[in-house]
Design an enzyme around this catalytic site. Sequence first.
Site, mmCIF file in Angstrom:
data_model
loop_
_atom_site.group_PDB
_atom_site.id
_atom_site.type_symbol
_atom_site.label_atom_id
_atom_site.label_comp_id
_atom_site.label_asym_id
_atom_site.label_seq_id
_atom_site.Cartn_x
_atom_site.Cartn_y
_atom_site.Cartn_z
ATOM 1 C CG ASP A 1 9.864 16.989 91.477
ATOM 2 O OD1 ASP A 1 9.228 17.518 90.519
ATOM 3 O OD2 ASP A 1 10.917 17.524 92.268
ATOM 4 C CD GLU A 2 4.606 14.653 94.921
ATOM 5 O OE1 GLU A 2 4.637 14.969 93.532
ATOM 6 O OE2 GLU A 2 4.356 15.215 95.706
ATOM 7 C CB THR B 1 15.749 24.414 88.581
ATOM 8 O OG1 THR B 1 15.253 23.466 89.635
ATOM 9 C CG2 THR B 1 14.368 25.341 88.681
ATOM 10 N N GLY B 2 16.878 21.483 87.286
ATOM 11 C CA GLY B 2 18.357 20.569 87.095
ATOM 12 C C GLY B 2 18.793 20.519 88.600
ATOM 13 C CB VAL C 1 9.231 -1.408 89.888
ATOM 14 C CG1 VAL C 1 8.408 -1.649 91.037
ATOM 15 C CG2 VAL C 1 8.586 -2.015 88.588
ATOM 16 C CB THR D 1 11.398 17.870 85.609
ATOM 17 O OG1 THR D 1 11.693 16.432 86.062
ATOM 18 C CG2 THR D 1 11.322 17.813 84.156
ATOM 19 C CG HIS E 1 4.183 17.149 85.787
ATOM 20 N ND1 HIS E 1 2.896 17.293 85.424
ATOM 21 C CD2 HIS E 1 4.550 17.501 86.803
ATOM 22 C CE1 HIS E 1 2.611 18.126 86.581
ATOM 23 N NE2 HIS E 1 3.641 18.143 87.625
ATOM 24 C CG ASN F 1 5.239 26.213 89.496
ATOM 25 O OD1 ASN F 1 4.565 25.766 88.763
ATOM 26 N ND2 ASN F 1 4.889 26.453 90.907
ATOM 27 N NE ARG G 1 -8.736 42.620 94.345
ATOM 28 C CZ ARG G 1 -9.364 43.371 95.320
ATOM 29 N NH1 ARG G 1 -10.566 43.650 95.381
ATOM 30 N NH2 ARG G 1 -8.296 43.788 96.313
#
Length: 442
Positions: free
Chosen positions: A23-24, A311-312, A424, A309, A51, A48, A153
Amino acid sequence: MDPDISLLGELGNTSIVGLQWGDEGKGKIVDLLTGQFDYAIRWNGGSNAGHSVKVGDKKYAFHLIPSGILRQNCVCVLANGVVIDPIALLSEMDQLAGQGVEIGANLRISSQAHVVLPYHKQQDQLSEDRLAAGKIGTTARGIGPCYSDKASRTGAVRMADLLDDRRLAEKLQRIVDEKNALFSALYNAPPLNWKDIFQQVRDCGEQLRPHVCNTTALLHQALEKNKRLLFEGANAVLLDLDHGTFPFVTSSNCGTGLAAGSGVPATRLNTVLGVVKAYCSRVGGGPFPTEQDNEIGRKIRDRGREFGTTTGRPRRCGWLDLVALRYAAKVCGVTGLCVMLLDVLATFDSLRICTAYEIDGKRTQWFEPDAVDLARAVPVYEELPGWHDSLDNLESAEDLPPQARRYLDRIESFVQVPVRVVSVGPARHQTLIIGTGVVAMR
Ligand code: GDP
Ligand code: IMO
Ligand code: MG
Protein backbone atom coordinates in the site's frame (compact mmCIF):
# COMPACT_ATOMS: atom_id res chain seq x y z
CA MET A 1 -1.26 19.83 -14.57
CA ASP A 2 0.08 16.27 -14.77
CA PRO A 3 3.77 15.98 -13.83
CA ASP A 4 6.37 15.95 -16.58
CA ILE A 5 7.54 12.35 -16.45
CA SER A 6 10.15 13.02 -19.13
CA LEU A 7 12.23 14.68 -16.38
CA LEU A 8 13.03 11.15 -15.21
CA GLY A 9 14.93 10.55 -18.43
CA GLU A 10 14.57 7.45 -20.61
CA LEU A 11 13.42 4.72 -18.23
CA GLY A 12 13.53 1.70 -20.53
CA ASN A 13 11.84 -1.42 -19.22
CA THR A 14 10.79 -0.58 -15.69
CA SER A 15 9.76 -2.45 -12.59
CA ILE A 16 7.65 -0.78 -9.90
CA VAL A 17 8.04 -2.41 -6.55
CA GLY A 18 6.71 -1.67 -3.06
CA LEU A 19 9.50 -1.41 -0.48
CA GLN A 20 7.54 -1.79 2.76
CA TRP A 21 4.55 -3.91 3.76
CA GLY A 22 2.31 -2.90 0.86
CA ASP A 23 0.00 0.00 0.00
CA GLU A 24 2.88 2.38 -0.67
CA GLY A 25 1.09 3.98 -3.64
CA LYS A 26 2.31 1.68 -6.42
CA GLY A 27 -0.99 2.12 -8.30
CA LYS A 28 -0.52 5.88 -8.47
CA ILE A 29 3.03 5.56 -9.84
CA VAL A 30 2.02 2.93 -12.39
CA ASP A 31 -0.84 5.13 -13.55
CA LEU A 32 1.51 8.11 -13.93
CA LEU A 33 4.02 6.16 -15.96
CA THR A 34 1.88 3.94 -18.17
CA GLY A 35 1.26 6.77 -20.63
CA GLN A 36 4.90 6.20 -21.66
CA PHE A 37 4.68 2.39 -21.88
CA ASP A 38 3.27 -0.13 -24.33
CA TYR A 39 2.71 -2.96 -21.83
CA ALA A 40 1.74 -3.03 -18.13
CA ILE A 41 2.38 -6.40 -16.53
CA ARG A 42 1.28 -7.97 -13.27
CA TRP A 43 3.56 -10.90 -12.45
CA ASN A 44 2.80 -11.89 -8.85
CA GLY A 45 0.10 -12.09 -6.22
CA GLY A 46 -3.59 -12.02 -6.95
CA SER A 47 -6.63 -10.19 -5.67
CA ASN A 48 -4.91 -9.68 -2.30
CA ALA A 49 -3.53 -6.54 -3.94
CA GLY A 50 -5.50 -3.32 -3.87
CA HIS A 51 -4.10 -0.52 -6.00
CA SER A 52 -6.01 2.76 -5.92
CA VAL A 53 -5.75 5.32 -8.66
CA LYS A 54 -7.33 8.76 -8.62
CA VAL A 55 -7.94 10.51 -11.90
CA GLY A 56 -9.79 13.81 -11.62
CA ASP A 57 -12.65 13.10 -9.25
CA LYS A 58 -12.85 9.41 -10.21
CA LYS A 59 -11.33 6.72 -8.02
CA TYR A 60 -10.47 3.27 -9.33
CA ALA A 61 -9.55 0.21 -7.27
CA PHE A 62 -7.53 -2.50 -9.01
CA HIS A 63 -6.98 -5.94 -7.55
CA LEU A 64 -5.96 -8.11 -10.50
CA ILE A 65 -6.08 -5.85 -13.52
CA PRO A 66 -2.96 -3.75 -14.06
CA SER A 67 -3.46 -0.06 -13.29
CA GLY A 68 -2.32 0.61 -16.89
CA ILE A 69 -5.81 -0.33 -18.15
CA LEU A 70 -6.78 3.36 -17.87
CA ARG A 71 -4.46 4.18 -20.79
CA GLN A 72 -5.92 3.18 -24.11
CA ASN A 73 -2.76 2.11 -25.90
CA CYS A 74 -1.36 0.03 -23.10
CA VAL A 75 -1.62 -3.75 -23.34
CA CYS A 76 -2.30 -5.15 -19.87
CA VAL A 77 -0.90 -8.55 -19.02
CA LEU A 78 -1.58 -10.98 -16.20
CA ALA A 79 1.54 -13.11 -16.52
CA ASN A 80 2.14 -16.69 -15.39
CA GLY A 81 3.12 -15.78 -11.81
CA VAL A 82 -0.22 -14.20 -10.94
CA VAL A 83 -2.83 -16.34 -9.19
CA ILE A 84 -6.17 -15.58 -10.78
CA ASP A 85 -9.56 -15.81 -9.13
CA PRO A 86 -11.75 -15.87 -12.25
CA ILE A 87 -14.87 -14.84 -10.33
CA ALA A 88 -13.09 -11.85 -8.78
CA LEU A 89 -11.51 -10.94 -12.12
CA LEU A 90 -14.83 -10.87 -13.96
CA SER A 91 -16.43 -8.85 -11.21
CA GLU A 92 -13.52 -6.35 -11.37
CA MET A 93 -13.95 -6.14 -15.15
CA ASP A 94 -17.68 -5.46 -14.66
CA GLN A 95 -17.05 -2.81 -12.08
CA LEU A 96 -14.51 -1.06 -14.32
CA ALA A 97 -16.89 -1.27 -17.30
CA GLY A 98 -19.47 0.46 -15.06
CA GLN A 99 -16.92 3.25 -14.58
CA GLY A 100 -16.47 3.54 -18.33
CA VAL A 101 -13.18 1.64 -18.60
CA GLU A 102 -13.11 -0.46 -21.75
CA ILE A 103 -11.50 -3.85 -21.45
CA GLY A 104 -11.16 -5.75 -24.69
CA ALA A 105 -8.26 -7.29 -26.54
CA ASN A 106 -5.90 -5.12 -24.46
CA LEU A 107 -6.17 -7.54 -21.52
CA ARG A 108 -4.04 -10.69 -21.88
CA ILE A 109 -3.99 -13.55 -19.41
CA SER A 110 -1.37 -16.27 -19.23
CA SER A 111 -2.60 -19.79 -19.92
CA GLN A 112 0.04 -20.86 -17.35
CA ALA A 113 -1.31 -18.68 -14.52
CA HIS A 114 -2.77 -20.65 -11.64
CA VAL A 115 -6.43 -20.41 -10.75
CA VAL A 116 -7.75 -19.43 -7.32
CA LEU A 117 -10.82 -21.60 -6.75
CA PRO A 118 -13.63 -21.15 -4.21
CA TYR A 119 -12.10 -23.83 -1.97
CA HIS A 120 -8.84 -21.84 -1.77
CA LYS A 121 -10.66 -18.88 -0.27
CA GLN A 122 -12.46 -21.18 2.15
CA GLN A 123 -9.20 -22.89 3.12
CA ASP A 124 -7.51 -19.53 3.67
CA GLN A 125 -10.22 -18.48 6.12
CA LEU A 126 -10.54 -21.87 7.86
CA SER A 127 -6.81 -22.13 8.37
CA GLU A 128 -6.60 -18.61 9.86
CA ASP A 129 -9.63 -19.24 12.11
CA ARG A 130 -8.03 -22.41 13.44
CA LEU A 131 -4.88 -20.64 14.60
CA ALA A 132 -5.20 -19.62 18.24
CA ALA A 133 -2.21 -17.29 18.11
CA GLY A 134 0.15 -16.09 15.41
CA LYS A 135 -2.56 -15.48 12.82
CA ILE A 136 -1.07 -14.06 9.63
CA GLY A 137 -4.07 -11.82 9.10
CA THR A 138 -4.38 -12.75 5.43
CA THR A 139 -6.75 -11.03 3.05
CA ALA A 140 -8.70 -14.36 2.80
CA ARG A 141 -8.47 -14.19 -0.99
CA GLY A 142 -7.13 -17.75 -1.25
CA ILE A 143 -3.62 -16.67 -2.20
CA GLY A 144 -1.63 -18.95 0.15
CA PRO A 145 -3.63 -22.12 -0.56
CA CYS A 146 -3.46 -21.51 -4.34
CA TYR A 147 0.32 -21.03 -4.36
CA SER A 148 0.64 -24.11 -2.09
CA ASP A 149 -1.32 -26.16 -4.61
CA LYS A 150 0.87 -24.76 -7.39
CA ALA A 151 3.97 -25.98 -5.55
CA SER A 152 2.29 -29.35 -4.91
CA ARG A 153 1.71 -29.67 -8.69
CA THR A 154 -0.89 -32.41 -8.42
CA GLY A 155 -3.38 -30.07 -6.71
CA ALA A 156 -3.00 -27.28 -9.24
CA VAL A 157 -5.42 -25.87 -11.81
CA ARG A 158 -4.10 -23.47 -14.44
CA MET A 159 -5.92 -21.11 -16.80
CA ALA A 160 -5.44 -23.60 -19.66
CA ASP A 161 -7.36 -26.21 -17.61
CA LEU A 162 -10.24 -23.80 -17.22
CA LEU A 163 -10.68 -23.77 -20.99
CA ASP A 164 -10.82 -27.54 -21.37
CA ASP A 165 -13.93 -29.20 -19.93
CA ARG A 166 -12.47 -32.68 -19.80
CA ARG A 167 -9.27 -31.66 -18.08
CA LEU A 168 -11.11 -29.39 -15.68
CA ALA A 169 -13.68 -32.03 -14.69
CA GLU A 170 -11.00 -34.67 -14.14
CA LYS A 171 -8.93 -32.36 -11.98
CA LEU A 172 -11.75 -30.89 -9.93
CA GLN A 173 -13.26 -34.29 -9.19
CA ARG A 174 -10.00 -35.53 -7.72
CA ILE A 175 -8.90 -32.32 -6.00
CA VAL A 176 -12.28 -31.54 -4.42
CA ASP A 177 -12.35 -35.08 -3.09
CA GLU A 178 -9.01 -34.43 -1.36
CA LYS A 179 -10.09 -31.03 -0.08
CA ASN A 180 -13.26 -32.55 1.37
CA ALA A 181 -11.23 -35.13 3.28
CA LEU A 182 -8.95 -32.38 4.60
CA PHE A 183 -11.67 -29.86 5.43
CA SER A 184 -13.79 -32.44 7.22
CA ALA A 185 -10.91 -33.89 9.26
CA LEU A 186 -9.27 -30.60 10.19
CA TYR A 187 -12.10 -28.11 10.30
CA ASN A 188 -15.24 -30.22 10.49
CA ALA A 189 -16.46 -28.35 7.41
CA PRO A 190 -19.34 -29.67 5.21
CA PRO A 191 -18.36 -31.30 1.89
CA LEU A 192 -18.15 -29.34 -1.35
CA ASN A 193 -19.67 -30.54 -4.60
CA TRP A 194 -17.14 -30.59 -7.42
CA LYS A 195 -19.84 -30.25 -10.06
CA ASP A 196 -21.05 -26.93 -8.61
CA ILE A 197 -17.52 -25.58 -8.69
CA PHE A 198 -16.99 -26.96 -12.19
CA GLN A 199 -20.07 -25.18 -13.52
CA GLN A 200 -19.23 -21.91 -11.87
CA VAL A 201 -15.62 -21.65 -12.99
CA ARG A 202 -16.10 -23.25 -16.38
CA ASP A 203 -18.51 -20.45 -17.28
CA CYS A 204 -15.96 -17.90 -16.07
CA GLY A 205 -13.35 -19.62 -18.25
CA GLU A 206 -15.61 -19.23 -21.28
CA GLN A 207 -15.91 -15.50 -20.65
CA LEU A 208 -12.16 -15.12 -20.19
CA ARG A 209 -11.19 -17.36 -23.14
CA PRO A 210 -10.59 -14.50 -25.62
CA HIS A 211 -7.99 -13.01 -23.27
CA VAL A 212 -5.97 -16.17 -22.58
CA CYS A 213 -2.69 -16.66 -24.43
CA ASN A 214 0.99 -17.47 -24.06
CA THR A 215 2.11 -14.27 -22.36
CA THR A 216 5.79 -15.27 -22.24
CA ALA A 217 5.81 -15.39 -26.06
CA LEU A 218 3.83 -12.15 -26.18
CA LEU A 219 6.33 -10.33 -23.97
CA HIS A 220 9.36 -11.64 -25.83
CA GLN A 221 7.83 -10.59 -29.16
CA ALA A 222 7.28 -7.16 -27.60
CA LEU A 223 10.92 -7.03 -26.49
CA GLU A 224 12.06 -7.90 -30.01
CA LYS A 225 10.06 -4.94 -31.31
CA ASN A 226 11.61 -2.64 -28.68
CA LYS A 227 8.25 -2.07 -27.02
CA ARG A 228 8.40 -0.55 -23.55
CA LEU A 229 7.42 -2.77 -20.64
CA LEU A 230 6.25 -1.64 -17.20
CA PHE A 231 6.03 -4.28 -14.48
CA GLU A 232 3.53 -3.58 -11.70
CA GLY A 233 4.61 -5.34 -8.51
CA ALA A 234 1.87 -6.32 -6.11
CA ASN A 235 2.35 -6.60 -2.33
CA ALA A 236 5.89 -5.57 -1.28
CA VAL A 237 9.43 -6.62 -0.40
CA LEU A 238 8.84 -7.03 3.34
CA LEU A 239 5.98 -9.43 2.45
CA ASP A 240 8.22 -11.46 0.10
CA LEU A 241 7.95 -15.19 0.80
CA ASP A 242 11.75 -15.54 1.10
CA HIS A 243 13.00 -12.07 2.01
CA GLY A 244 10.09 -10.68 4.02
CA THR A 245 9.22 -10.96 7.70
CA PHE A 246 8.51 -14.68 7.51
CA PRO A 247 6.05 -16.20 8.37
CA PHE A 248 4.06 -12.94 8.31
CA VAL A 249 4.37 -12.61 4.56
CA THR A 250 2.37 -13.39 1.47
CA SER A 251 2.98 -16.51 -0.62
CA SER A 252 4.79 -15.05 -3.63
CA ASN A 253 8.26 -13.60 -4.16
CA CYS A 254 6.77 -10.17 -4.49
CA GLY A 255 10.11 -8.37 -4.18
CA THR A 256 12.34 -10.70 -6.11
CA GLY A 257 10.35 -12.97 -8.42
CA LEU A 258 9.82 -10.85 -11.52
CA ALA A 259 11.71 -13.15 -13.88
CA ALA A 260 9.96 -16.30 -12.69
CA GLY A 261 6.59 -14.57 -12.64
CA SER A 262 6.78 -13.12 -16.14
CA GLY A 263 9.31 -15.09 -18.17
CA VAL A 264 11.25 -11.86 -18.75
CA PRO A 265 14.78 -12.12 -17.33
CA ALA A 266 16.05 -9.44 -14.95
CA THR A 267 18.76 -8.52 -17.49
CA ARG A 268 16.03 -6.97 -19.67
CA LEU A 269 15.11 -4.47 -16.97
CA ASN A 270 16.56 -0.97 -17.15
CA THR A 271 14.97 0.71 -14.18
CA VAL A 272 13.64 -0.41 -10.81
CA LEU A 273 11.58 2.23 -9.05
CA GLY A 274 11.00 1.55 -5.36
CA VAL A 275 7.81 3.00 -3.94
CA VAL A 276 7.87 3.95 -0.27
CA LYS A 277 5.61 5.86 2.08
CA ALA A 278 7.13 8.76 4.01
CA TYR A 279 6.23 6.67 7.08
CA CYS A 280 5.36 2.97 7.53
CA SER A 281 2.11 1.04 7.54
CA ARG A 282 1.24 -2.61 7.81
CA VAL A 283 -2.03 -4.60 7.65
CA GLY A 284 -2.37 -7.99 9.31
CA GLY A 285 -0.04 -9.61 11.84
CA GLY A 286 3.72 -9.56 12.21
CA PRO A 287 6.49 -7.48 13.74
CA PHE A 288 6.70 -3.77 12.97
CA PRO A 289 9.53 -2.17 14.97
CA THR A 290 8.55 1.48 14.43
CA GLU A 291 4.80 0.97 14.96
CA GLN A 292 3.11 3.74 16.92
CA ASP A 293 0.12 2.16 18.60
CA ASN A 294 -0.75 5.53 20.13
CA GLU A 295 -1.86 9.08 19.28
CA ILE A 296 0.95 9.45 16.70
CA GLY A 297 -0.09 6.29 14.85
CA ARG A 298 -3.74 7.35 14.95
CA LYS A 299 -2.87 10.79 13.60
CA ILE A 300 -0.95 9.25 10.70
CA ARG A 301 -3.82 6.83 10.01
CA ASP A 302 -6.40 9.62 9.97
CA ARG A 303 -4.37 12.00 7.85
CA GLY A 304 -3.31 9.25 5.41
CA ARG A 305 -6.76 7.57 5.34
CA GLU A 306 -4.98 4.35 6.12
CA PHE A 307 -7.71 1.76 5.58
CA GLY A 308 -7.16 -1.21 3.25
CA THR A 309 -8.25 -1.00 -0.40
CA THR A 310 -8.97 -4.75 -0.43
CA THR A 311 -10.35 -5.52 3.02
CA GLY A 312 -11.09 -2.08 4.50
CA ARG A 313 -9.06 -3.01 7.60
CA PRO A 314 -7.42 -0.14 9.51
CA ARG A 315 -3.69 -0.15 8.78
CA ARG A 316 -1.14 -0.11 11.59
CA CYS A 317 1.01 3.03 11.28
CA GLY A 318 4.41 4.19 12.51
CA TRP A 319 7.59 6.13 11.78
CA LEU A 320 9.72 5.56 8.70
CA ASP A 321 12.14 2.66 9.13
CA LEU A 322 15.31 3.32 7.12
CA VAL A 323 16.93 0.04 8.20
CA ALA A 324 14.06 -1.88 6.59
CA LEU A 325 13.97 0.47 3.60
CA ARG A 326 17.67 0.17 2.78
CA TYR A 327 17.42 -3.62 3.01
CA ALA A 328 14.38 -3.69 0.74
CA ALA A 329 16.07 -1.42 -1.81
CA LYS A 330 19.14 -3.66 -1.84
CA VAL A 331 17.20 -6.90 -2.18
CA CYS A 332 15.36 -5.78 -5.28
CA GLY A 333 18.04 -3.56 -6.82
CA VAL A 334 16.21 -0.26 -6.72
CA THR A 335 17.62 2.51 -8.94
CA GLY A 336 15.29 5.33 -7.86
CA LEU A 337 12.89 6.04 -5.01
CA CYS A 338 9.34 7.39 -5.15
CA VAL A 339 8.46 8.82 -1.73
CA MET A 340 4.71 8.86 -1.31
CA LEU A 341 2.22 10.49 1.08
CA LEU A 342 4.71 13.11 2.27
CA ASP A 343 1.72 15.46 2.74
CA VAL A 344 0.51 13.21 5.59
CA LEU A 345 3.50 14.15 7.76
CA ALA A 346 2.69 17.88 7.80
CA THR A 347 1.65 19.31 11.21
CA PHE A 348 4.12 17.28 13.30
CA ASP A 349 6.53 19.47 15.31
CA SER A 350 9.22 16.84 14.89
CA LEU A 351 9.57 13.54 13.06
CA ARG A 352 11.37 10.38 13.98
CA ILE A 353 13.19 8.17 11.57
CA CYS A 354 14.69 4.79 12.50
CA THR A 355 18.36 4.39 11.55
CA ALA A 356 19.38 1.32 13.60
CA TYR A 357 17.97 -1.46 15.80
CA GLU A 358 19.09 -2.73 19.17
CA ILE A 359 18.56 -6.50 19.28
CA ASP A 360 19.47 -8.20 22.57
CA GLY A 361 21.60 -5.19 23.48
CA LYS A 362 23.52 -5.25 20.19
CA ARG A 363 23.22 -2.38 17.74
CA THR A 364 22.74 -3.26 14.07
CA GLN A 365 21.85 -1.44 10.87
CA TRP A 366 21.12 -4.65 8.96
CA PHE A 367 17.44 -5.62 8.74
CA GLU A 368 16.49 -8.85 10.44
CA PRO A 369 13.66 -10.45 8.42
CA ASP A 370 13.00 -13.38 10.77
CA ALA A 371 9.80 -12.45 12.58
CA VAL A 372 10.88 -13.82 15.96
CA ASP A 373 14.16 -11.90 15.93
CA LEU A 374 12.61 -8.76 14.47
CA ALA A 375 10.02 -8.74 17.25
CA ARG A 376 12.90 -8.09 19.68
CA ALA A 377 14.31 -5.16 17.68
CA VAL A 378 14.16 -1.85 19.49
CA PRO A 379 14.36 1.03 17.03
CA VAL A 380 17.04 3.69 17.41
CA TYR A 381 15.66 7.00 16.18
CA GLU A 382 17.02 10.19 14.77
CA GLU A 383 14.82 13.22 15.31
CA LEU A 384 14.24 15.67 12.47
CA PRO A 385 12.28 18.93 12.49
CA GLY A 386 8.72 18.72 11.16
CA TRP A 387 6.77 21.31 9.18
CA HIS A 388 3.29 22.77 9.42
CA ASP A 389 2.80 24.02 5.87
CA SER A 390 0.37 21.96 3.78
CA LEU A 391 2.04 20.30 0.80
CA ASP A 392 -1.22 19.54 -1.05
CA ASN A 393 -0.89 22.29 -3.64
CA LEU A 394 2.82 22.31 -4.28
CA GLU A 395 3.77 22.48 -7.93
CA SER A 396 7.51 22.13 -7.77
CA ALA A 397 10.03 20.34 -5.60
CA GLU A 398 11.71 23.73 -5.19
CA ASP A 399 8.74 24.86 -3.10
CA LEU A 400 9.08 22.08 -0.52
CA PRO A 401 9.62 23.46 2.99
CA PRO A 402 13.31 23.12 3.97
CA GLN A 403 12.40 20.63 6.73
CA ALA A 404 10.68 18.35 4.17
CA ARG A 405 13.67 18.64 1.87
CA ARG A 406 15.94 17.69 4.78
CA TYR A 407 13.74 14.68 5.54
CA LEU A 408 14.06 13.50 1.92
CA ASP A 409 17.81 14.14 1.93
CA ARG A 410 18.17 11.91 4.99
CA ILE A 411 16.31 9.10 3.24
CA GLU A 412 18.52 9.47 0.19
CA SER A 413 21.80 9.58 2.12
CA PHE A 414 20.90 6.54 4.24
CA VAL A 415 19.52 4.35 1.45
CA GLN A 416 22.06 5.55 -1.10
CA VAL A 417 19.46 5.69 -3.85
CA PRO A 418 18.19 8.98 -5.32
CA VAL A 419 14.68 10.19 -4.48
CA ARG A 420 13.25 11.13 -7.87
CA VAL A 421 9.51 11.29 -7.30
CA VAL A 422 7.71 12.84 -4.34
CA SER A 423 3.98 12.47 -3.97
CA VAL A 424 1.98 14.99 -1.94
CA GLY A 425 -1.58 13.78 -2.60
CA PRO A 426 -3.47 11.02 -4.42
CA ALA A 427 -4.11 13.01 -7.63
CA ARG A 428 -1.84 12.86 -10.66
CA HIS A 429 -0.94 16.55 -10.42
CA GLN A 430 0.12 16.17 -6.77
CA THR A 431 3.45 14.73 -7.85
CA LEU A 432 6.86 16.37 -7.85
CA ILE A 433 9.74 15.16 -9.96
CA ILE A 434 13.08 15.92 -8.36
CA GLY A 435 15.96 16.97 -10.56
CA THR A 436 16.48 15.93 -14.14
CA GLY A 437 18.49 13.15 -15.67
CA VAL A 438 18.43 9.43 -15.70
CA VAL A 439 17.30 6.93 -13.17
CA ALA A 440 17.87 3.90 -15.36
CA MET A 441 20.71 1.58 -14.40
CA ARG A 442 21.67 0.44 -17.88
P1 GDP B 1 -0.73 0.36 -3.53
O1 GDP B 1 -1.32 -0.91 -3.05
O2 GDP B 1 0.74 0.43 -3.32
O3 GDP B 1 -1.12 0.72 -4.94
O4 GDP B 1 -1.35 1.51 -2.59
P2 GDP B 1 -2.90 1.66 -2.18
O5 GDP B 1 -3.65 2.16 -3.34
O6 GDP B 1 -3.40 0.43 -1.49
O7 GDP B 1 -2.79 2.73 -1.03
C1 GDP B 1 -2.27 4.01 -1.24
C2 GDP B 1 -3.37 5.05 -0.95
O8 GDP B 1 -2.78 6.32 -0.82
C3 GDP B 1 -4.41 5.16 -2.05
O9 GDP B 1 -5.65 5.46 -1.48
C4 GDP B 1 -3.90 6.36 -2.87
O10 GDP B 1 -4.94 7.05 -3.55
C5 GDP B 1 -3.32 7.22 -1.78
N1 GDP B 1 -2.17 8.05 -2.16
C6 GDP B 1 -1.20 7.78 -3.06
N2 GDP B 1 -0.26 8.75 -3.03
C7 GDP B 1 -0.65 9.63 -2.08
C8 GDP B 1 -0.08 10.82 -1.55
O11 GDP B 1 0.99 11.27 -1.92
N3 GDP B 1 -0.77 11.45 -0.55
C9 GDP B 1 -1.94 10.98 -0.07
N4 GDP B 1 -2.53 11.68 0.90
N5 GDP B 1 -2.50 9.86 -0.55
C10 GDP B 1 -1.86 9.19 -1.52
P1 IMO C 1 -0.79 -4.20 -2.24
O1 IMO C 1 -0.43 -4.70 -3.62
C1 IMO C 1 -0.93 -4.73 2.10
C2 IMO C 1 -0.60 -8.82 3.59
C3 IMO C 1 -1.88 -9.22 4.31
C4 IMO C 1 -1.33 -10.22 5.30
C5 IMO C 1 -0.24 -10.93 4.49
C6 IMO C 1 -0.67 -12.25 3.87
O2 IMO C 1 -2.10 -3.50 -2.20
O3 IMO C 1 0.31 -3.41 -1.65
P2 IMO C 1 -2.28 -12.89 1.87
O4 IMO C 1 -3.74 -12.64 1.68
O5 IMO C 1 -1.42 -12.32 0.77
O6 IMO C 1 -1.95 -14.33 2.16
O7 IMO C 1 -1.91 -12.10 3.22
O8 IMO C 1 0.14 -10.02 3.46
N1 IMO C 1 -0.81 -8.29 2.22
C7 IMO C 1 -0.87 -6.99 1.93
N2 IMO C 1 -0.85 -5.92 2.72
N3 IMO C 1 -1.00 -4.57 0.76
C8 IMO C 1 -1.00 -5.65 -0.06
O9 IMO C 1 -0.99 -5.56 -1.40
C9 IMO C 1 -0.96 -6.93 0.52
N4 IMO C 1 -0.95 -8.18 0.03
C10 IMO C 1 -0.85 -9.00 1.07
O10 IMO C 1 -2.48 -8.11 4.94
O11 IMO C 1 -0.72 -9.55 6.36
MG1 MG D 1 -2.80 -1.63 -1.73
